[in-house]
Design an enzyme around this catalytic site. Structure first.
Site, mmCIF file in Angstrom:
data_model
loop_
_atom_site.group_PDB
_atom_site.id
_atom_site.type_symbol
_atom_site.label_atom_id
_atom_site.label_comp_id
_atom_site.label_asym_id
_atom_site.label_seq_id
_atom_site.Cartn_x
_atom_site.Cartn_y
_atom_site.Cartn_z
ATOM 1 N N VAL A 62 0.913 -1.168 0.016
ATOM 2 C CA VAL A 62 -0.013 -0.147 0.112
ATOM 3 C C VAL A 62 0.870 1.060 -0.062
ATOM 4 O O VAL A 62 0.528 2.435 -0.119
ATOM 5 C CB VAL A 62 -0.990 -0.018 1.127
ATOM 6 C CG1 VAL A 62 -2.012 -1.152 1.344
ATOM 7 C CG2 VAL A 62 -0.264 0.125 2.660
ATOM 8 N N TYR A 122 1.411 5.553 17.022
ATOM 9 C CA TYR A 122 0.167 4.569 16.074
ATOM 10 C C TYR A 122 -0.950 5.475 16.273
ATOM 11 O O TYR A 122 -1.581 5.704 15.123
ATOM 12 C CB TYR A 122 0.218 3.426 16.945
ATOM 13 C CG TYR A 122 -1.099 2.541 16.378
ATOM 14 C CD1 TYR A 122 -0.813 2.064 15.306
ATOM 15 C CD2 TYR A 122 -1.937 2.520 17.260
ATOM 16 C CE1 TYR A 122 -2.301 1.118 14.812
ATOM 17 C CE2 TYR A 122 -3.274 1.835 16.911
ATOM 18 C CZ TYR A 122 -3.410 1.161 15.626
ATOM 19 O OH TYR A 122 -4.369 0.545 15.133
ATOM 20 N N LYS A 169 -3.797 7.306 13.078
ATOM 21 C CA LYS A 169 -5.172 6.676 13.000
ATOM 22 C C LYS A 169 -5.902 8.034 13.074
ATOM 23 O O LYS A 169 -6.838 7.873 12.502
ATOM 24 C CB LYS A 169 -5.276 5.847 14.066
ATOM 25 C CG LYS A 169 -4.570 4.215 13.953
ATOM 26 C CD LYS A 169 -5.057 3.626 12.434
ATOM 27 C CE LYS A 169 -4.445 2.409 12.119
ATOM 28 N NZ LYS A 169 -4.940 1.744 10.994
ATOM 29 N N THR A 190 -6.812 -11.630 16.740
ATOM 30 C CA THR A 190 -6.234 -12.282 15.530
ATOM 31 C C THR A 190 -5.030 -12.906 16.146
ATOM 32 O O THR A 190 -4.198 -13.075 15.231
ATOM 33 C CB THR A 190 -5.822 -10.891 14.752
ATOM 34 O OG1 THR A 190 -5.027 -10.149 15.289
ATOM 35 C CG2 THR A 190 -7.063 -10.321 14.142
#
Length: 248
Positions: A61, A152, A156, A187
């Site tokens: 990406v 982080y 976001k 996950t």
């Protein structure tokens, strides 16, 4: 249940975890899924689990050329792109004073710039079609930062603001831009962590989120059931950001 029959959906980071479940859920709802992943073999492995016509794409990406190829290949194969799910992202849990500039740049490049590139290249195609749905999977960290994840969280938060501003601009072309904010998602990270399990037993819904919880929210925003939603934020965190319910 949302109907995605014959919708063409490009999903990034679709080779594992949350992204893989989103791809499989979209397929079950009738979509033609384009599985994007950094490693083509990983994408092919997921494609082989899908029932409908699908496409595997090697997609880093952060790479503009990869995005250009992904759009061209998708349109050549299916004739359109109805949905983009910007799911790819990386996480860093590290004290603010110990985080290097190189680490911060990597977060920005993947989480922020990667999302920007996807939105821009896909929106150019959607503008021609005068329709489209873009869903950015963000994080509750964007408005309720987790301990030792400040940088982080900043990436976001930037995606949230960018999504809202883009929703205002792209609405002229029938393009909707919405967000899903996951909390903790199982996950694999907390499967063997007693500390993590104890924390999630204290949130209002008493459990960690499952990838399907996120996939269902994303599917709603991808479908015509949310036709009047743009700039919308759906929080899927079991009430985590409300606070814990520990009565001790």
């Amino acid at each position: 249940m949302p109907d995605l029959t014959k919708k063409v959906a490009l999903i990034t980071g679709a080779n594992r975890g949350q992204g893989k479940v989103i791809a499989q859920h979209f397929d079950a709802l009738g979509a033609n899924v384009v599985v994007g992943a950094r490693n083509l073999r990983d994408a092919i492995d997921v494609e082989e689990t899908l029932e409908n016509d699908a496409l595997s794409i090697q997609l880093n990406v952060t790479d503009e050329d990869d995005w250009k190829y992904a759009i061209q290949k998708t349109v050549k194969t299916f004739g359109k792109i109805d949905i983009l799910v910007n799911n790819a992202g990386i996480y860093l849990n590290k004290p603010f004073l110990e985080t290097t500039l190189a680490s911060y740049k990597k977060l920005i490049q993947t989480n922020q710039i990667g999302t920007f590139l996807g939105m821009q290249y896909v929106a150019k195609q959607m503008k021609v079609q005068l329709s489209g749905s873009i869903i950015n999977t963000v994080s509750v960290s964007s408005f309720s930062p987790i301990h030792e994840s400040s940088l982080y969280a900043s990436t976001k938060a930037a995606v949230t603001t960018m999504s809202k501003a883009a929703a205002m601009e792209l609405g002229d072309y029938g393009i909707r831009v919405n967000m899903v904010h996951p909390g903790g998602v199982n996950t694999g990270m907390f499967s063997d962590s007693n500390e993590g399990n104890e924390f999630y037993e204290q949130i209002p819904l008493k459990r960690i989120g499952q990838p399907m919880d996120i996939a269902q929210a994303v599917a709603f925003l991808a479908s015509d059931e949310s036709a009047y939603c743009t700039g919308t934020e759906i929080v899927v965190d079991g009430g985590m950001t409300l606070g814990t319910t520990d009565h001790k």
